[in-house]
Motif scaffolding. Sequence first.
Motif: not given
Length: 286
Positions: A18-35, A66-68, A72-78
Motif C-alpha cells: 500500500l505504501l508503494r502504491l501511495f508513493e509519488g502522489h500528492r494527496l490532500t489531507p483527506t486523502q492521506r487520512r484514507i491512505a 476521488r482518492f482512487a 490513477g484508477f477509474d474509480g474505487y472498484p478499479a
Amino acid sequence: MGHAVSAGSGPDAGPARLLRLFEGHRLTPTQRRIAHCMVRRAADAPFLSSVELAELAGVSQPSVTRFAVALGFDGYPALRKHLRDLTPAPAPSGGAHNEYQQAVQEEIENLRQLAAQLADTGPVIRAGGLLAGSRPLPVLGLRAASAQARGFAYFARKVHPDVRLLDEGGTMLADRIDAAVRAGATALLCFALPRHPREVAEALEYARGAGLTVVTVADSAFAPVARHSDLLLPAAVGTGLAFDTACAPMLLGRVLLEAMCDALPDAQARLEEFDTRAAARGLFLD
C-alpha cells in the motif's frame, strides 16, 4: 507517507504494498487520512466497500472515489480490484467464494453503493422531469450499453408518447438526433458503459450543440462522457467476469423510469389503457 518500506511475504507485506502504491502522489489531507486508514487495515483493505472505507476513515464516500482517481484508477472498484489481484481473498465463515460467487458479491456491493447514492433524490427527480418534458425523447445506447437503452425505451413507451431508440451508430446517428430536435426534443438520455465507444462521446457533443440537455447513466462520474453530459448519474459495473455486468446501471434506469412516470400526469392512465388492450388481445399468459 514519504518513507519507503521494503516488500515481502510476511505480515508487513500488505502495508508495504500500500505504501508503494501511495508513493509519488500528492494527496490532500483527506486523502492521506484514507491512505493511513488503509495501511492500518491492510489485511482488510482489498475487501472493503467504499462505504465501509469511508466510515472507517471518517470521510465521505465521494472522497474515497476521488482518492482512487488521484491514484490513477477509474474509480474505487478499479482500485479495490487492483488490491485484490495482489492479495489472496480471505475465506469467509461459510467457505471460500469461488469466482462466480465473488462476481455476484461485487454486484451486490455496486447495488449498495447505488442505494446510498439515491439517498439524495434530487438528481433523479430532476432527470425524470427533463425526460418527461422532452417530446420526443431520444434514448441513446451503443454496443455494451444498447441493452440498457433498449430496456428503458421498451418500458418508457408505455407511458411516454414518443420515445426514439438510438442503438445503432454510424453516419445516420447525427441525422436521427437532428430529426428528434426538429420534432421538438429538448433532452436526450444516454446509457454509457465500458468500453466507451468514441462515437458515443461524439454523439453527445453533437446533441448538446444542437440544443439538447444530455442526461447520462454511466459507470463512473469520471467516465469519458462526463464532460459531454449536463447531468450524469453514476452506477458502477461489475468486473469480476470476462465481460462486465451491469445490474446497477439497469436498476438506475428503472429508477429513472419511475421518476419520469411521476413527472408525467397521464402516466397511470396510459398504463391502464395498455393493460386493457393487452387483456383484450390476450397478449400475456398470466
